[in-house]
Structure formats: structure tokens, C-alpha cells
Design an enzyme around this catalytic site. Structure first.
Site, PDB file in Angstrom:
ATOM      1  N   GLU A  53     -84.921  74.541  71.625  1.00  0.00           N
ATOM      2  CA  GLU A  53     -85.659  75.554  70.869  1.00  0.00           C
ATOM      3  C   GLU A  53     -86.481  74.927  69.744  1.00  0.00           C
ATOM      4  O   GLU A  53     -87.597  75.376  69.458  1.00  0.00           O
ATOM      5  CB  GLU A  53     -84.708  76.616  70.317  1.00  0.00           C
ATOM      6  CG  GLU A  53     -84.064  77.507  71.365  1.00  0.00           C
ATOM      7  CD  GLU A  53     -85.079  78.303  72.172  1.00  0.00           C
ATOM      8  OE1 GLU A  53     -86.210  78.510  71.691  1.00  0.00           O
ATOM      9  OE2 GLU A  53     -84.738  78.722  73.287  1.00  0.00           O
TER      10      GLU A  53
ATOM     11  N   GLN B 150     -94.198  75.638  68.919  1.00  0.00           N
ATOM     12  CA  GLN B 150     -95.604  75.247  68.959  1.00  0.00           C
ATOM     13  C   GLN B 150     -95.901  74.175  70.008  1.00  0.00           C
ATOM     14  O   GLN B 150     -96.880  73.443  69.899  1.00  0.00           O
ATOM     15  CB  GLN B 150     -96.064  74.751  67.569  1.00  0.00           C
ATOM     16  CG  GLN B 150     -95.856  75.776  66.470  1.00  0.00           C
ATOM     17  CD  GLN B 150     -96.402  75.332  65.137  1.00  0.00           C
ATOM     18  OE1 GLN B 150     -97.593  75.117  64.979  1.00  0.00           O
ATOM     19  NE2 GLN B 150     -95.522  75.196  64.153  1.00  0.00           N
TER      20      GLN B 150
ATOM     21  N   LEU C  23     -94.103  63.972  70.124  1.00  0.00           N
ATOM     22  CA  LEU C  23     -94.020  65.441  70.099  1.00  0.00           C
ATOM     23  C   LEU C  23     -94.741  66.039  68.899  1.00  0.00           C
ATOM     24  O   LEU C  23     -95.118  67.204  68.915  1.00  0.00           O
ATOM     25  CB  LEU C  23     -92.556  65.888  70.084  1.00  0.00           C
ATOM     26  CG  LEU C  23     -91.932  66.326  71.401  1.00  0.00           C
ATOM     27  CD1 LEU C  23     -90.493  66.759  71.187  1.00  0.00           C
ATOM     28  CD2 LEU C  23     -92.724  67.449  72.052  1.00  0.00           C
ATOM     29  N   GLY C  24     -94.890  65.247  67.839  1.00  0.00           N
ATOM     30  CA  GLY C  24     -95.545  65.761  66.645  1.00  0.00           C
ATOM     31  C   GLY C  24     -94.656  66.685  65.842  1.00  0.00           C
ATOM     32  O   GLY C  24     -93.491  66.909  66.173  1.00  0.00           O
ATOM     33  N   TYR C  25     -95.205  67.220  64.734  1.00  0.00           N
ATOM     34  CA  TYR C  25     -94.446  68.087  63.830  1.00  0.00           C
ATOM     35  C   TYR C  25     -93.085  67.447  63.519  1.00  0.00           C
ATOM     36  O   TYR C  25     -92.023  68.016  63.776  1.00  0.00           O
ATOM     37  CB  TYR C  25     -94.256  69.475  64.437  1.00  0.00           C
ATOM     38  CG  TYR C  25     -95.539  70.206  64.737  1.00  0.00           C
ATOM     39  CD1 TYR C  25     -96.243  70.851  63.735  1.00  0.00           C
ATOM     40  CD2 TYR C  25     -96.062  70.231  66.035  1.00  0.00           C
ATOM     41  CE1 TYR C  25     -97.426  71.527  64.009  1.00  0.00           C
ATOM     42  CE2 TYR C  25     -97.260  70.898  66.312  1.00  0.00           C
ATOM     43  CZ  TYR C  25     -97.929  71.532  65.299  1.00  0.00           C
ATOM     44  OH  TYR C  25     -99.105  72.190  65.564  1.00  0.00           O
TER      45      TYR C  25
ATOM     46  N   TYR D 156     -85.945  83.333  64.607  1.00  0.00           N
ATOM     47  CA  TYR D 156     -86.083  83.179  66.051  1.00  0.00           C
ATOM     48  C   TYR D 156     -85.087  82.165  66.605  1.00  0.00           C
ATOM     49  O   TYR D 156     -84.384  82.442  67.587  1.00  0.00           O
ATOM     50  CB  TYR D 156     -87.500  82.745  66.449  1.00  0.00           C
ATOM     51  CG  TYR D 156     -87.514  82.246  67.864  1.00  0.00           C
ATOM     52  CD1 TYR D 156     -87.416  83.137  68.927  1.00  0.00           C
ATOM     53  CD2 TYR D 156     -87.507  80.879  68.144  1.00  0.00           C
ATOM     54  CE1 TYR D 156     -87.345  82.688  70.242  1.00  0.00           C
ATOM     55  CE2 TYR D 156     -87.430  80.418  69.445  1.00  0.00           C
ATOM     56  CZ  TYR D 156     -87.349  81.328  70.494  1.00  0.00           C
ATOM     57  OH  TYR D 156     -87.249  80.871  71.780  1.00  0.00           O
TER      58      TYR D 156
ATOM     59  N   ASP E 244     -90.244  85.390  69.810  1.00  0.00           N
ATOM     60  CA  ASP E 244     -91.263  84.349  69.685  1.00  0.00           C
ATOM     61  C   ASP E 244     -92.622  84.929  70.052  1.00  0.00           C
ATOM     62  O   ASP E 244     -92.775  86.146  70.209  1.00  0.00           O
ATOM     63  CB  ASP E 244     -90.913  83.127  70.548  1.00  0.00           C
ATOM     64  CG  ASP E 244     -91.002  83.419  72.045  1.00  0.00           C
ATOM     65  OD1 ASP E 244     -91.171  84.601  72.441  1.00  0.00           O
ATOM     66  OD2 ASP E 244     -90.924  82.460  72.833  1.00  0.00           O
TER      67      ASP E 244
ATOM     68  N   CYS F 257    -100.640  91.969  85.910  1.00  0.00           N
ATOM     69  CA  CYS F 257     -99.874  93.212  85.841  1.00  0.00           C
ATOM     70  C   CYS F 257     -99.371  93.674  87.206  1.00  0.00           C
ATOM     71  O   CYS F 257     -98.303  94.292  87.298  1.00  0.00           O
ATOM     72  CB  CYS F 257    -100.712  94.303  85.189  1.00  0.00           C
ATOM     73  SG  CYS F 257    -101.156  93.946  83.467  1.00  0.00           S
TER      74      CYS F 257
ATOM     75  N   CYS G   2     -96.013  92.327  87.810  1.00  0.00           N
ATOM     76  CA  CYS G   2     -95.037  92.487  86.729  1.00  0.00           C
ATOM     77  C   CYS G   2     -93.893  93.408  87.165  1.00  0.00           C
ATOM     78  O   CYS G   2     -94.138  94.514  87.674  1.00  0.00           O
ATOM     79  CB  CYS G   2     -95.720  93.064  85.487  1.00  0.00           C
ATOM     80  SG  CYS G   2     -94.589  93.304  84.094  1.00  0.00           S
TER      81      CYS G   2
END
Length: 390
Positions: free
Chosen positions: A65, A70, A108-110, A148, A166, A227, A230
Site C-alpha cells: 500500500e 501515486q 520508485l521515487g517519493y 486510506y 483511494d 460501462c 461493469c
């Protein structure tokens, strides 16, 4: 559950979406039952085989998670598998050095996500005996665990009926209820969480939350939702009103702020100079190449970098421009000029945040993507190109 107001939208069509402040008709038991049944049946048949779904280990779910924040699922999978091979248990991660954790996260960054995760698992070992807490208040106090993430871990690992809202879930709920509220607002997210709470079944809470996310990722997509395929199209208010393409409503974010910067590929023999960035701000605490802002008045690329290094006691002779590139962060866009320079003198007296590294060992450091790109450019530049001075 029919919308209560109509407004003219930009396409000339009549939008039936509920606006902020409008009361949402409470879904009845029959509607909720149909949503649960159709969604879970669809999920059982269409759920993706993802590595963090192999079991309900809360640590494995937690790592996934955090990585998925992002970041797209397909991008995360190889990084997740590599990270879990390094740190297969929560205690293994807690005992690791930060440098080792950041290196395993590389690409992965961040990177603040990795640091927060590392800090939080150490707290779990210290205060909870190495067991991820199943109490909502306790887990929400862990560093980097927001509403979240807490909801995802609690529902998926412990099957507790807690919302995990999310971006995918916000989009799905906006369409199901035909909500015209701006989903970037905190008030809207809270409203969505309360709606979601009414829908989550006591049994299979984790599967329901994952099914909602899966539906948003595979069917109820941002553009051109499919749709017709769905499983809950009969219960979707936006589809009935023909406004699914207009939802969700989201205020357009500010574009990344442009900035011109210079990287230095500073060499001394077979060694290259690396610099650790400040502990706060963009790429906080990460190793990279010496970096300075490129002022508009700079006569030639690298002059500001040369002066900055001189102020730190390091004399260099500028060489050629090795390359230029562009890199986009969430709120910043860097236009990078990569300049080569040769260190004069012994280069022995360095600030604490700098070090000489053998060129062959540079990639052993956990470098952010923007610096990895620069190192690749420098390493692949043939000798003698662009009038190099040395």
C-alpha cells in the site's frame, strides 16, 4: 436514489450530479445488497494475481500500500518483489540500515515513503512486539499511515469493515451516487468514507474494498469507462443519467514549477564527487551529483557550480556539457544541464555532505532517478566529444 437538481454543463447537456451540500439519498438495503453481490462475484472471477495478495500478512499488505501511493500497479510489482526479497519480514526491515532500505527502494521515487515505513516498523517492533496492530487508533498513529493506508491494512489483513478510499474508490463512488463534489477536497473524501462505510459488508470487508479498487482500475477508469462490462451498471446513477464521463469532478492542480539546474560530473582520477542533499525538501537526504540552480544571468553553464564548489574549498576546471535533460517531479520540473569538471589539487578536504566515490561504485548508492539518468549520460559519453578540456 434519483438526483435532486439539474445544471447546464459545458457541453450543453444537462448534468444531474449532486452538488456540495446536497443531501445524498440513503441507499436502501436492496440496492446495497445488489452492489455487494454483483461486485464480489465479479471480483472473484476477475481479480488480478498480485504478489501482495498471496496471503493476508499485514506487513506485506502494508508495504504494498505504501508503494502503490501515486504509483501504478505494473510499475510497483518488480520493486515490491525485490524489496520483499531483501526484507521478507517486518523485523528484517526494522533491523536494516536506512541506506540499505533506500537502496532497495531505489527507482520508485517519493523516498520519504520508505523512510516513514522504516521508522514505523521500528515502532511496531518496539511498542507492539513486532506485530502490526489491528486497532484503528494504534495503526493510525504510525508514521506515514494515513486514513486510506490504515483502512486498507485493517480491512484486507484483518477483515475489519473500515473504509479504504483511494483515487479509484473516489471515482467509483462519485459515479455510483452521481456526486458532483470536488474529490480533491478533504470534506468530499470524508463524505465518501461515510458512504463507503454503509456499503462494506461485515464479512469479506477486505475483498469488498479491493473489489472497489479493482473496478476503478480495470472498468470504471478515468477516461472512457467500459460501462457495458461493469458488474454494477444497473445500480450506477451516473450511467443511468448518462453523465459518467463528466465524473468525478476534480479541481485541476497547479502545473509543476519550472527550474533550471546544473549537475556536476566532478572527477578526480577514477573517482566522482557525490553530494548528499539537505535533510528536508526535494529528494531529502538522498545522494546525488553536486547540484545548483542555474541563474538566468550565468554567462556559461557551470560557472555557478564552480563558484559554489570553490566556496566549499574545492577548485575545479570546467569541461564540456555532457548533456541536457528534463525531469518532472510532482510539483517541480527540472531542466538539467550536466557539466563535466576536473578537480584541481588533492580534493581531500570535503564538507560532511560530500564524498569521493570510485566511478565504478557510483551506482551502488541509492540515487534518485534524475541522478541515475545523469550518471548514465556521463558514463556513456565518449572521450573527446564536444571539445572536452581533459
Amino acid at each position: 436514489m434519483r438526483p435532486t437538481n439539474t445544471t447546464q454543463n459545458g457541453t450543453g447537456r444537462v448534468s444531474m450530479a449532486l452538488k456540495a451540500g446536497d443531501s445524498i439519498p440513503k441507499p436502501d438495503g436492496e440496492w446495497i445488497g445488489a452492489i455487494r453481490r454483483h461486485l464480489l462475484d465479479w471480483y472473484d472471477q476477475n481479480r488480478r494475481d498480485l504478489p501482495w495478495r498471496k496471503n493476508k500478512d499485514p506487513y506485506r499488505i502494508w508495504v504494498s500500500e505504501i508503494m502503490l501511493q501515486q504509483t501504478r500497479v505494473d510499475t510497483v510489482i518488480p520493486y515490491y518483489e525485490r524489496f520483499m526479497a531483501h526484507f521478507p519480514t517486518l523485523k528484517a526491515l526494522a533491523q536494516a540500515d536506512e541506506e540499505e532500505v533506500i537502496k532497495a527502494w531505489e527507482g520508485l521515487g517519493y523516498y520519504s515513503r520508505a523512510r516513514n515505513l522504516h521508522s514505523a516498523v521500528k515502532e511496531v517492533v518496539e511498542h507492539y512486539g513486532g506485530e502490526v496492530p489491528s486497532d484503528p487508533d494504534a495503526i493510525s498513529r504510525l508514521k506515514g499511515v494515513g486514513p486510506y493506508t490504515a483502512g486498507a491494512i485493517l480491512s484486507i489483513a484483518f477483515d475489519r469493515p473500515v473504509p479504504a478510499v483511494d483515487g479509484n474508490v473516489l471515482r467509483v463512488l462519485s459515479r455510483w451516487f452521481a456526486l458532483g463534489e470536488d474529490i480533491s477536497k478533504v470534506s468530499t473524501r470524508r463524505r465518501m468514507e461515510e458512504l463507503d462505510r454503509q456499503l462494506i459488508p461485515e464479512e469479506r470487508a477486505g475483498d469488498f474494498n479491493q473489489a472497489l479498487m479493482e473496478l476503478g482500475a480495470l472498468v470504471c477508469t478515468p477516461q472512457s469507462p467500459t460501462c457495458d462490462t461493469c458488474p454494477v451498471r444497473g445500480e450506477c446513477r451516473a450511467r443511468k443519467e448518462g453523465i459518467q464521463e463528466e465524473l468525478p469532478v476534480k479541481k485541476k492542480g497547479k502545473p509543476p514549477v519550472p527550474a533550471r539546474v546544473t549537475f556536476g560530473w566532478i572527477r578526480k582520477g577514477d573517482r566522482v564527487l557525490l553530494h548528499r542533499r539537505p535533510s528536508e525538501g526535494l529528494l531529502a537526504g538522498m545522494w546525488g551529483l553536486p547540484t545548483v540552480d542555474h541563474p538566468p544571468e550565468e554567462s556559461s553553464p557551470g560557472e555557478t557550480l564552480k563558484q559554489t564548489l570553490a566556496d566549499q574549498g574545492l577548485t575545479v576546471e570546467l569541461g564540456s556539457i555532457l548533456g541536457e535533460m528534463e525531469h518532472i517531479f510532482s510539483h517541480r520540473r527540472w531542466y538539467v544541464t550536466l557539466v563535466e569538471a576536473l578537480c584541481l589539487g588533492d580534493g581531500g578536504s570535503l564538507p560532511e555532505d560530500c564524498r569521493w566515490v570510485e566511478e565504478s561504485e557510483v551506482t551502488a548508492y541509492a540515487l534518485p532517478n534524475v541522478y541515475r539518468k545523469a550518471v548514465k549520460i556521463a558514463s556513456e559519453t565518449p572521450e573527446g566529444i564536444q571539445g572536452r578540456l581533459f
